[in-house]
Every structure is written in structure tokens, then in C-alpha cells.
Design a protein around this motif. Structure first.
Motif, PDB file in Angstrom:
ATOM      1  N   THR A  26      -5.608   1.603 -13.923  1.00 50.68           N
ATOM      2  CA  THR A  26      -5.556   0.763 -12.733  1.00 50.68           C
ATOM      3  C   THR A  26      -5.211  -0.665 -13.117  1.00 50.68           C
ATOM      4  O   THR A  26      -5.875  -1.266 -13.968  1.00 50.68           O
ATOM      5  CB  THR A  26      -6.898   0.793 -11.977  1.00 50.68           C
ATOM      6  N   THR A  76      -3.222   2.104  -9.067  1.00 55.89           N
ATOM      7  CA  THR A  76      -3.619   3.138 -10.014  1.00 55.89           C
ATOM      8  C   THR A  76      -2.476   4.121 -10.186  1.00 55.89           C
ATOM      9  O   THR A  76      -1.776   4.453  -9.225  1.00 55.89           O
ATOM     10  CB  THR A  76      -4.875   3.887  -9.517  1.00 55.89           C
ATOM     11  N   LYS A  84      -4.334   0.264  -3.342  1.00 56.55           N
ATOM     12  CA  LYS A  84      -5.327  -0.193  -2.372  1.00 56.55           C
ATOM     13  C   LYS A  84      -5.284  -1.707  -2.276  1.00 56.55           C
ATOM     14  O   LYS A  84      -5.337  -2.409  -3.284  1.00 56.55           O
ATOM     15  CB  LYS A  84      -6.726   0.240  -2.805  1.00 56.55           C
ATOM     16  N   GLU A  98       0.788  -1.230   0.000  1.00 52.56           N
ATOM     17  CA  GLU A  98       0.000   0.000   0.000  1.00 52.56           C
ATOM     18  C   GLU A  98       0.823   1.284   0.000  1.00 52.56           C
ATOM     19  O   GLU A  98       0.361   2.300  -0.500  1.00 52.56           O
ATOM     20  CB  GLU A  98      -0.986  -0.001   1.169  1.00 52.56           C
ATOM     21  N   ASN A 115       0.304   6.052  -8.172  1.00 51.58           N
ATOM     22  CA  ASN A 115       0.023   7.130  -7.232  1.00 51.58           C
ATOM     23  C   ASN A 115      -1.052   6.765  -6.204  1.00 51.58           C
ATOM     24  O   ASN A 115      -1.354   7.545  -5.322  1.00 51.58           O
ATOM     25  CB  ASN A 115      -0.323   8.438  -7.962  1.00 51.58           C
ATOM     26  N   ASP A 116      -1.630   5.544  -6.322  1.00 55.03           N
ATOM     27  CA  ASP A 116      -2.617   5.099  -5.343  1.00 55.03           C
ATOM     28  C   ASP A 116      -2.649   3.570  -5.357  1.00 55.03           C
ATOM     29  O   ASP A 116      -2.876   2.965  -6.406  1.00 55.03           O
ATOM     30  CB  ASP A 116      -4.001   5.660  -5.679  1.00 55.03           C
TER      31      ASP A 116
END
Length: 178
Positions: free
Chosen positions: A115, A102, A92, A46, A89-90
């Protein structure tokens, strides 16, 4: 475990793709030259830092004429856009080893959010070097037209030569930097 740097072992890794061909089958290929910077705790991605670069001119579909056409201005325009890049940049966590990653995907000069569904395949110890090795696999589907890849040819039987949806896959073996 803390975040550590891993280097991609390109001999044991692959970045590939498939796209519908003539409305009835799939054309597949891969890129021979690519690299990534992965700074991660393989137990929990994460907070990972992931940046990947593909040398688009290294495309290989097992057909030299098709590869040359894909390198041309009709498709990748490698003369003006030699690299495709992805910067996460993300990230999860979706379940145990499954993540949605993503980031900004840039191809042919166009950047769009993409993504990837990523699986952390675990870790092992290389018996030759004693180094820690981590495995990652993933996939996504993009619409090539979103990146300006619009060339196509109509088929006499209806439909088009090249589908719009392109599935991108990767299998990465990465060695912990010493």
C-alpha cells in the motif's frame, strides 16, 4: 471529469528509495528507467487504473560498485528478474487529495500486496504544449526480506550493513494523452 490516460514524463519524475546503512545512516538511490500507465480522473483517483514498471538494472546510488552488487544475484538478480512492477487493485480516498493505493508489487519474482500513501498534487497546463499535466507523489515502506532480498553482512560493532526496511518514494509528472 472522466477517466483519462496520462503518460509519465520521466524527465520530471523520479522513483527512489532509502535503506538504513551500517545502522547509522541511510543509503539512497533511484531508478533511471521506469514507466507507468495511469488512467484516472485526477480529481478523484478511486477508480483509477495504475500499472507501473521499473527497469531494475537502471538502479543508481551514485556508486558503481554498489550498483553492480545490487544488480547481482545477491540482491535484484537483474539477469533473471529485470523488472519490478506494481498493479493497483484497490484505491481508497483518505482525505481531500490523499489516497491509499494498494496493489500487487512484484520484485525478484515475488509478488506481495503493498500500500502506497499517494497525494494527488493537482493539475496544471503546460505553457509550452498547452497540454494538461497532473502531479502525483507517494511513498511506502517494505521489508526487503519479504521479496527474497536477504543478503547482509554483520558489523564488527554489532548490527548489520543493510537494514530490512526500505522506503520507496515517487514523484510523478504525467501529461494527458492526446
Amino acid at each position: 471529469m472522466a477517466r483519462e490516460t496520462f503518460n509519465v514524463d520521466t524527465v520530471h519524475s523520479e522513483v527512489g528509495f532509502s535503506v538504513k546503512h551500517m545502522m547509522i545512516s541511510k543509503a539512497k538511490g533511484h531508478f533511471n528507467d521506469f514507466d507507468a500507465v495511469i488512467e484516472a480522473d485526477p480529481e478523484n483517483l478511486e477508480d483509477a487504473k495504475v500499472e507501473a514498471t521499473i527497469d531494475v538494472s537502471s538502479i543508481d546510488t551514485k556508486n558503481n560498485d554498489r550498483d553492480d552488487h545490487l544488480r547481482s544475484a545477491d540482491f535484484f538478480d537483474v539477469e533473471n528478474h529485470p523488472k519490478a512492477t506494481f498493479v493497483a487493485n484497490d484505491i481508497k480516498k483518505k482525505s481531500d487529495n490523499n489516497y491509499e493505493v494498494t496493489g500487487d508489487f512484484t520484485m525478484v519474482g515475488t509478488t506481495k500486496p503493498v500500500t502506497f500513501n499517494v497525494v494527488s498534487e493537482g493539475q496544471s497546463k503546460d505553457p509550452m504544449s498547452g497540454n494538461i499535466v497532473a502531479g502525483f507523489s507517494g511513498e511506502t515502506t517494505i521489508n526487503r526480506k519479504d521479496f527474497g532480498l536477504t543478503w547482509n553482512a554483520a558489523l564488527e560493532t554489532g548490527g548489520v550493513l543493510v537494514g530490512d526496511e526500505v522506503k520507496i518514494t515517487f514523484e510523478i509528472e504525467a501529461h494527458k494523452a492526446e
